[in-house]
Structure formats: structure tokens, C-alpha cells
Enzyme design. Structure first.
Site, mmCIF file in Angstrom:
data_model
loop_
_atom_site.group_PDB
_atom_site.id
_atom_site.type_symbol
_atom_site.label_atom_id
_atom_site.label_comp_id
_atom_site.label_asym_id
_atom_site.label_seq_id
_atom_site.Cartn_x
_atom_site.Cartn_y
_atom_site.Cartn_z
ATOM 1 N N ASP A 121 49.295 6.444 55.729
ATOM 2 C CA ASP A 121 50.677 6.295 55.374
ATOM 3 C C ASP A 121 50.973 4.435 55.269
ATOM 4 O O ASP A 121 49.915 3.910 55.940
ATOM 5 C CB ASP A 121 51.781 6.916 56.300
ATOM 6 C CG ASP A 121 53.101 6.381 55.985
ATOM 7 O OD1 ASP A 121 53.738 6.769 54.955
ATOM 8 O OD2 ASP A 121 53.891 6.139 56.868
ATOM 9 N N ASP A 130 54.331 2.589 54.977
ATOM 10 C CA ASP A 130 55.530 2.006 55.731
ATOM 11 C C ASP A 130 55.308 2.465 57.229
ATOM 12 O O ASP A 130 55.361 3.691 57.605
ATOM 13 C CB ASP A 130 56.682 2.484 55.200
ATOM 14 C CG ASP A 130 57.165 1.927 53.805
ATOM 15 O OD1 ASP A 130 56.407 0.802 53.579
ATOM 16 O OD2 ASP A 130 57.693 2.632 53.071
ATOM 17 N N ASP A 190 53.112 7.459 60.941
ATOM 18 C CA ASP A 190 54.041 7.232 62.076
ATOM 19 C C ASP A 190 55.341 8.105 62.343
ATOM 20 O O ASP A 190 55.850 7.906 63.181
ATOM 21 C CB ASP A 190 54.432 5.592 61.772
ATOM 22 C CG ASP A 190 55.524 5.778 60.823
ATOM 23 O OD1 ASP A 190 55.283 6.203 59.549
ATOM 24 O OD2 ASP A 190 56.665 5.227 60.798
#
Length: 359
Positions: A26, A28, A224
């Protein structure tokens, strides 16, 4: 590792970069936050590549084209090419093309990456509801406003299928979470009364797109977020690594339900380079490195403490948190539940403060 009875309870002597062929990262909150790279991550990813691991850059943010994302990553000292970037717009475009056929008219809502992905999939991009699109594909765009949302509402109300690239309510930023695509998708859904088809993480369509584009045989999803990255990986049967550089904090991790519990945990993406210790059952509780957790009677608090001086420990300072996670998840194997923790000694009290856990 994904098949372990309790996530985090299976360790390995080899670091992930030597166990998995592709890291599906991922962006961001993992590689960067806002315009800046997460400190140390460019160097860690370079080392993972040097060890033989390939990288795929996966984002639910549909606003930019793969070329733009690759250019941004390269500027952050994370060399990337457009084919290594997988966006939720690409997954949505693939799904829409499969459902409606080549040349179908589609109204894009979002940044330029949405329209670019639709065109690349052989679909016809239209600008207004009056052009009778068969679908509306809605992705994140910083400049999305009332006019675009109104066109989407009219098109969906007239029978167009509403497809969302993702349903993330927030995106991370240096100022804290900000409205994400899911917040704007909710506007269209609230007005039309129709729920969208979501194709981004955690939908398996996104993982299928990643595997198709990277050729991964043994992928590791690195993210995250529990509700997109971890759940998406688990739904697709892939192992998952949660990093704490984005939106998930230790309290949220501990309270996660069974579908959102990661296989591995690290402070940041440098966790690709280090072996991950197991939390193992011991002496009526759980132990990880130099930390142990015991369960109080009934539904009492978990008691965290140092069990032995000089016991082997990982360098990332998360062994106590790993032990807490496994102990709590063993107590609640089938449901999400808040956690109560007590410190058995001063070191444990300091750890609880560092992780901002209630005691």
C-alpha cells in the site's frame, strides 16, 4: 503463515523478503504520508529488492495514473515503473469491462486516474449523465465537487451501475485523517438509495488485479489499514504485514476482529528485512521474546510483564505488543473486542504508555 491458528503466533527464522516473491505495498501510510516518504522506507525497499523480492505498489487512491504514481515514487527515492503500480481504478475498470463489455459508456467521477484506467480497459468515457452511461465509476479526487456528484446521482438514478474504486472513509495526512473516497461515495448512495459495487481493497477483485499484473506466486500484502489491506489480503488467502506508520494504532489492532488480524507486525516497511518472532503459549499464558502475558481469571485484564532478563528479543520493540495481541485474540477467537491491560512491572508500564494502551 496465514494459516496459523492465531495470527502472530507463527514466527520464521527468515525475513519476509526471503519468504515471499512479491511485496504488494500500500502507498498512503506505508511508503509515504502526504508528499513525503516514511523515514527509512526507501532504503528498506531497496534492500528488499536486493534480496530478490519484487515490489508492487498498490493503492486504493484512484486519483492518479500509474505513470504519475511511479514518477512520485521515483522522486522519493523509491524507483518504480508504471507496470509496477496497481490502482483501484484499474481494478474497477477491469470489473466494469468484464460486466458490460468493451466500448460501454462510463461516467468517471474522481481524479484523472479514473478516466485513464477506463480508457485503457477499452471503455468509452462520457462527461454527463445525459450521455446515458451504463455505469458510474467513482474514485478519489481532491477536486471532486457538487457538479460531479450531481451528475453521478442523476446517472445512477437513471439506471447506471454505481461502482466505487474503494470505500475508504479517510486518507492519512500529516494533519491527521482527511475525507477519503468512501465519504463522497456515501453522498451518492445517500441520495440515490443504492449501494455501490466496491472493487478496491478489500474486495478480491483488487487482489486478482495485483496478481495478474505482478505475476506473484507467494505475495505478501503490506499495509497500514485493517479494513482494506489486512482484510483484503486475508480474503484472498495472502499473508499480511501490518505497519504502524499509517492509520492503525495498537489499541485498534488489539480490538480487531478475526478477518482483520495480520500475520506479521512491524513498525514500518523495514519489517520486510527482519525475522519475525512468534508469540508462543508458555506457563499458562503467552510469551514473545522477553515479554509475557497472563490472563486474569474470567474476563479480567491481561497482565503484561518482562519474563526473563537476557531473553532473545526483536530489535523493533514490539514483542510485548505481539504477545498481547495473541493473548487477546486467543481469548476472543471469533469476535472483535476491546482489551484491558495491566502492567506487572515498570518496564511493562512504560511499554503500555509507548503504545498508548489503557491500563
Amino acid at each position: 503463515m496465514n494459516g496459523a491458528l492465531i495470527p502472530l503466533s507463527a514466527g520464521a527464522a527468515q525475513p519476509p523478503c526471503r519468504q515471499y516473491d512479491v511485496a504488494l505495498l500500500d502507498l498512503d501510510g506505508v511508503v509515504y504520508v502526504g508528499p513525503e516518504a516514511v523515514p527509512g522506507v526507501p532504503e528498506a525497499l531497496a534492500a528488499a529488492r536486493a534480496a530478490g523480492m519484487r515490489l508492487g505498489f498498490v493503492t486504493n487512491n484512484a486519483s492518479r495514473t500509474p505513470e504519475e504514481v511511479a514518477e512520485h515514487l521515483t522522486a522519493l527515492d523509491v524507483p518504480a515503473s508504471a507496470p509496477e503500480v496497481i490502482t483501484s481504478s484499474q481494478a474497477a475498470a477491469t470489473v466494469v469491462a468484464q460486466r458490460l463489455g468493451a466500448g460501454a459508456r462510463v461516467l468517471p467521477v474522481g481524479g484523472p486516474g479514473v478516466a485513464a484506467a477506463l480508457r485503457a480497459a477499452g471503455l468509452t468515457v462520457v462527461a454527463h449523465a445525459g450521455e446515458e452511461p451504463l455505469a458510474v465509476v467513482q474514485g478519489y479526487g481532491r477536486d471532486v465537487g457538487w457538479t460531479e456528484l450531481a451528475e453521478a446521482v442523476v446517472a445512477v438514478r437513471n439506471g447506471a451501475e454505481h461502482v466505487a474504486t474503494n470505500a475508504d472513509a479517510t486518507i492519512p495526512s500529516p494533519r491527521g485523517p482527511l475525507p477519503g473516497n468512501g465519504a463522497l461515495v456515501g453522498v451518492v448512495s445517500a441520495v440515490t438509495g443504492r449501494r455501490p459495487l466496491v472493487t478496491g481493497k478489500p474486495d478480491p477483485a483488487m487482489h486478482a488485479e495485483c496478481v495478474r499484473r505482478t505475476g506473484a506466486r507467494r505475495p505478501l500484502v503490506v499495509g497500514d489499514r485493517l479494513d482494506t489491506d489486512v482484510e483484503g489480503g486475508r480474503r484472498a488467502g495472502a499473508a499480511t504485514l501490518l505497519v504502524l506508520t499509517g492509520v492503525t494504532d495498537p489499541a485498534t489492532l488489539l480490538a480487531a476482529g478475526p478477518d482483520q488480524r495480520p500475520d506479521l507486525l512491524a513498525p514500518d516497511a523495514a519489517g520486510l528485512l527482519t525475522a519475525h518472532p512468534a508469540a508462543v503459549a508458555a506457563d499458562g499464558g503467552w510469551r514473545c521474546g522477553a515479554w509475557s502475558v497472563r490472563s486474569e481469571a474470567g474476563d479480567g485484564p491481561l497482565r503484561l510483564g518482562r519474563h526473563a532478563a537476557g531473553a532473545p528479543a526483536s530489535a523493533d520493540g514490539l514483542d510485548g505488543l505481539r504477545a498481547l495481541c495473541v493473548a487477546h485474540w486467543a481469548r476472543y477467537p471469533d469476535a472483535a473486542a476491546p482489551v484491558r491491560v495491566a502492567a506487572a512491572d515498570a518496564a511493562a508500564a512504560a511499554g503500555l504508555r509507548r503504545w498508548a494502551l489503557p491500563s
